[in-house]
Design a protein around this motif. Structure first.
Motif, PDB file in Angstrom:
ATOM      1  N   ALA A 156       0.703  -0.816  -0.028  1.00 45.43           N
ATOM      2  CA  ALA A 156       0.076   0.243  -0.313  1.00 45.43           C
ATOM      3  C   ALA A 156       1.461   1.404   0.001  1.00 45.43           C
ATOM      4  O   ALA A 156       0.705   2.584  -1.008  1.00 45.43           O
ATOM      5  CB  ALA A 156      -0.884   0.627   1.134  1.00 45.43           C
ATOM      6  N   VAL A 157       1.904   1.540   1.319  1.00 42.78           N
ATOM      7  CA  VAL A 157       3.085   2.531   0.962  1.00 42.78           C
ATOM      8  C   VAL A 157       3.186   2.906  -0.172  1.00 42.78           C
ATOM      9  O   VAL A 157       3.844   3.970  -0.749  1.00 42.78           O
ATOM     10  CB  VAL A 157       4.000   2.236   1.990  1.00 42.78           C
ATOM     11  CG1 VAL A 157       4.815   2.805   1.948  1.00 42.78           C
ATOM     12  CG2 VAL A 157       2.970   2.412   3.628  1.00 42.78           C
ATOM     13  N   ALA A 158       4.032   1.578  -0.934  1.00 41.99           N
ATOM     14  CA  ALA A 158       4.855   1.444  -2.354  1.00 41.99           C
ATOM     15  C   ALA A 158       4.801   2.180  -3.513  1.00 41.99           C
ATOM     16  O   ALA A 158       3.881   2.371  -4.315  1.00 41.99           O
ATOM     17  CB  ALA A 158       4.593  -0.177  -3.284  1.00 41.99           C
ATOM     18  N   THR A 159       2.667   1.728  -3.847  1.00 37.96           N
ATOM     19  CA  THR A 159       1.470   2.040  -4.200  1.00 37.96           C
ATOM     20  C   THR A 159       1.488   3.597  -4.171  1.00 37.96           C
ATOM     21  O   THR A 159       0.797   4.286  -5.473  1.00 37.96           O
ATOM     22  CB  THR A 159       0.079   1.725  -4.099  1.00 37.96           C
ATOM     23  OG1 THR A 159       0.298  -0.074  -4.497  1.00 37.96           O
ATOM     24  CG2 THR A 159      -0.579   2.085  -5.464  1.00 37.96           C
ATOM     25  N   VAL A 160       0.938   3.909  -3.052  1.00 37.50           N
ATOM     26  CA  VAL A 160       0.775   5.390  -2.690  1.00 37.50           C
ATOM     27  C   VAL A 160       1.909   6.446  -3.147  1.00 37.50           C
ATOM     28  O   VAL A 160       1.903   7.365  -3.741  1.00 37.50           O
ATOM     29  CB  VAL A 160       0.322   5.458  -1.151  1.00 37.50           C
ATOM     30  CG1 VAL A 160       0.404   7.423  -1.289  1.00 37.50           C
ATOM     31  CG2 VAL A 160      -1.013   5.328  -0.778  1.00 37.50           C
ATOM     32  N   ALA A 161       3.207   5.751  -2.723  1.00 39.79           N
ATOM     33  CA  ALA A 161       4.223   6.233  -3.658  1.00 39.79           C
ATOM     34  C   ALA A 161       4.345   6.925  -4.810  1.00 39.79           C
ATOM     35  O   ALA A 161       5.196   7.529  -5.754  1.00 39.79           O
ATOM     36  CB  ALA A 161       5.967   6.095  -2.773  1.00 39.79           C
ATOM     37  N   ALA A 162       3.982   5.629  -5.739  1.00 43.69           N
ATOM     38  CA  ALA A 162       3.733   6.029  -7.022  1.00 43.69           C
ATOM     39  C   ALA A 162       2.722   6.431  -7.654  1.00 43.69           C
ATOM     40  O   ALA A 162       3.617   7.164  -8.982  1.00 43.69           O
ATOM     41  CB  ALA A 162       3.880   4.351  -7.219  1.00 43.69           C
ATOM     42  N   CYS A 163       1.581   6.242  -7.298  1.00 44.77           N
ATOM     43  CA  CYS A 163       0.646   7.796  -7.307  1.00 44.77           C
ATOM     44  C   CYS A 163       0.889   8.669  -7.130  1.00 44.77           C
ATOM     45  O   CYS A 163       1.012   9.571  -8.328  1.00 44.77           O
ATOM     46  CB  CYS A 163      -0.236   7.453  -6.959  1.00 44.77           C
ATOM     47  SG  CYS A 163      -1.012   5.581  -7.230  1.00 44.77           S
ATOM     48  N   VAL A 164       1.999   9.478  -5.890  1.00 43.89           N
ATOM     49  CA  VAL A 164       2.575  10.864  -5.998  1.00 43.89           C
ATOM     50  C   VAL A 164       3.262  11.341  -6.618  1.00 43.89           C
ATOM     51  O   VAL A 164       3.641  11.955  -7.326  1.00 43.89           O
ATOM     52  CB  VAL A 164       3.200  10.505  -4.202  1.00 43.89           C
ATOM     53  CG1 VAL A 164       3.451  12.321  -3.866  1.00 43.89           C
ATOM     54  CG2 VAL A 164       1.998  10.709  -3.191  1.00 43.89           C
ATOM     55  N   LEU A 165       4.302   9.544  -6.886  1.00 42.87           N
ATOM     56  CA  LEU A 165       5.509  10.010  -8.204  1.00 42.87           C
ATOM     57  C   LEU A 165       4.951  10.623  -9.820  1.00 42.87           C
ATOM     58  O   LEU A 165       5.747  11.562 -10.568  1.00 42.87           O
ATOM     59  CB  LEU A 165       7.019   9.066  -8.104  1.00 42.87           C
ATOM     60  CG  LEU A 165       7.293   9.156  -7.015  1.00 42.87           C
ATOM     61  CD1 LEU A 165       8.393   7.214  -6.879  1.00 42.87           C
ATOM     62  CD2 LEU A 165       8.432  10.456  -6.926  1.00 42.87           C
ATOM     63  N   ALA A 166       3.784   9.521  -9.936  1.00 44.26           N
ATOM     64  CA  ALA A 166       3.302   9.909 -11.099  1.00 44.26           C
ATOM     65  C   ALA A 166       2.363  10.843 -11.194  1.00 44.26           C
ATOM     66  O   ALA A 166       2.836  12.176 -12.640  1.00 44.26           O
ATOM     67  CB  ALA A 166       2.011   8.458 -11.885  1.00 44.26           C
TER      68      ALA A 166
END
Length: 86
Positions: free
Chosen positions: A15-25
């Motif tokens: 979940a943290v990795a997914t949120v981080a990927a969304c923020v970076l995108a």
């Protein structure tokens, strides 16, 4: 550690990795939307001899560089441009 604890930890990490990927995108899209693509202002068309300048606006960087209507593009960064096989 039992299987349930490992599953919870893995779910939290994903979940943290997914949120981080969304923020970076989102940051990437924001940065790209503000980027101006450089242009010479010239309308290039394919001709038998290569790319030909069809329209050269008087206020364009290409006009200030000395390109005129009808000029043929022969090279880009000292690399010759091939003639199109029409």
């Amino acid at each position: 550690m039992n299987n349930a604890s490992q599953t919870r930890i893995l779910a939290i990490v994903l979940a943290v990795a997914t949120v981080a990927a969304c923020v970076l995108a989102a940051m990437n899209f924001d940065r790209e939307s503000g980027f101006d693509v450089p242009t010479d202002g010239i309308w290039w068309v394919e001709a038998d001899t290569g790319l030909r300048a069809e329209r050269v606006p008087a206020i364009s960087p290409g006009h200030r560089a000395g390109i005129r209507t009808g000029d043929i593009l022969v090279s880009v960064d000292d690399q010759p441009t091939p003639a199109s096989p029409l």
